[in-house]
Design an enzyme around this catalytic site. Structure first.
Site, mmCIF file in Angstrom:
data_model
loop_
_atom_site.group_PDB
_atom_site.id
_atom_site.type_symbol
_atom_site.label_atom_id
_atom_site.label_comp_id
_atom_site.label_asym_id
_atom_site.label_seq_id
_atom_site.Cartn_x
_atom_site.Cartn_y
_atom_site.Cartn_z
ATOM 1 N N GLY A 126 0.836 -1.190 0.000
ATOM 2 C CA GLY A 126 0.000 0.000 0.000
ATOM 3 C C GLY A 126 0.872 1.241 0.000
ATOM 4 N N GLN A 148 2.982 10.062 1.134
ATOM 5 C CA GLN A 148 4.274 9.371 1.254
ATOM 6 C C GLN A 148 5.205 9.665 0.078
ATOM 7 O OE1 GLN A 148 2.369 5.349 2.090
ATOM 8 N NE2 GLN A 148 4.278 5.190 3.254
ATOM 9 N N CYS A 198 5.628 -0.253 7.301
ATOM 10 C CA CYS A 198 5.296 0.937 6.520
ATOM 11 C C CYS A 198 6.529 1.322 5.714
ATOM 12 C CB CYS A 198 4.903 2.072 7.465
ATOM 13 S SG CYS A 198 4.547 3.626 6.617
ATOM 14 N N LEU A 199 6.334 1.631 4.422
ATOM 15 C CA LEU A 199 7.484 1.980 3.586
ATOM 16 C C LEU A 199 8.189 3.241 4.082
ATOM 17 C CD1 LEU A 199 6.087 1.202 0.019
ATOM 18 C CD2 LEU A 199 7.577 -0.208 1.469
ATOM 19 N N HIS A 234 -4.540 1.653 7.424
ATOM 20 C CA HIS A 234 -3.170 2.173 7.527
ATOM 21 C C HIS A 234 -2.951 3.307 6.518
ATOM 22 C CE1 HIS A 234 1.346 1.638 7.992
ATOM 23 N NE2 HIS A 234 1.247 2.353 6.882
ATOM 24 N N GLU A 235 -3.346 3.050 5.261
ATOM 25 C CA GLU A 235 -3.128 4.060 4.215
ATOM 26 C C GLU A 235 -4.023 5.277 4.426
ATOM 27 O OE1 GLU A 235 -0.523 3.706 2.629
ATOM 28 O OE2 GLU A 235 -0.240 1.577 3.037
ATOM 29 N N HIS A 237 -2.458 7.797 6.626
ATOM 30 C CA HIS A 237 -1.488 8.676 5.952
ATOM 31 C C HIS A 237 -2.166 9.910 5.365
ATOM 32 C CE1 HIS A 237 2.282 6.504 6.146
ATOM 33 N NE2 HIS A 237 1.724 5.388 5.703
HETATM 34 CO CO CO Z 1 2.521 3.486 5.793
#
Ligand code: CO
Length: 172
Positions: free
Chosen positions: A46, A51, A94-95, A136-137, A140
């Site tokens: 995701g 991000q 998380c990236l 989660h996304e 963000h």
């Molecule tokens: Co994340």
């Protein structure tokens, strides 16, 4: 196609979240496609526009993380949760937090309404891992990060790694 750079904590753009998307045009579709590629490149499932430094309520995901399973790809614009049920803690990464995994509490079942890349209203029922990725996304898009949702014990456990990321950012 030049890849997008995925911003890493504590980059301030991660706290800015996203604005409501109003233009459903070729640029939005191109951005979603680039985000999807960056997500696969970084071995994620995701990615949210903040991000990559873009303040828009757009997120892409593929719960399989598998580029060959295109049918599992989703792009959600201006999503909001209509219904939610149950809560459970499970492992997340998380990236924007390389090297960190921790348990986060999420709703088990959600109904999310959103617009697709053409601006058409859609509704989706999701459970378990898919529901977790969406939540989660969506965080963000509000500038909320997984580290905000950790247990006290995990906050302590990952503190050293967060400090490493902070030092790396300060040097960059
Ligand atoms: Co994340």
């Amino acid at each position: 196609m030049e890849p997008l750079e995925v911003l890493v904590y504590p980059h301030p753009a991660l706290r800015r979240g996203g604005q409501t998307v109003t233009a459903f045009d070729q640029d939005l579709r191109a951005l979603a496609a680039k985000m999807m590629e960056s997500m696969y490149d970084e071995i994620g499932c995701g990615l949210a526009a903040p991000q990559v430094g873009i303040e828009q309520k757009l997120l892409v995901l593929n719960p399989s993380g598998d580029k060959s399973k295109r049918e599992e790809e989703l792009a959600l614009v201006n999503p909001r949760i209509l219904k939610k049920k149950g809560r459970e803690w499970d492992d997340e990464g998380c990236l924007s937090f390389p090297g960190i995994r921790a348990e986060v509490e999420r709703h088990v079942d959600i109904t999310v309404v959103y617009q697709d890349l053409d601006g058409k209203e859609q509704s989706l029922k999701a459970s378990g891992f898919l529901a977790r990725v969406i939540q989660h996304e969506m965080d963000h898009l509000e500038g909320v990060l997984m580290v905000d949702r950790l247990s006290a014990a995990d906050k302590l456990r990952v503190r050293g790694k967060l400090e490493e990321l902070e030092q790396r950012y300060a040097r960059s």
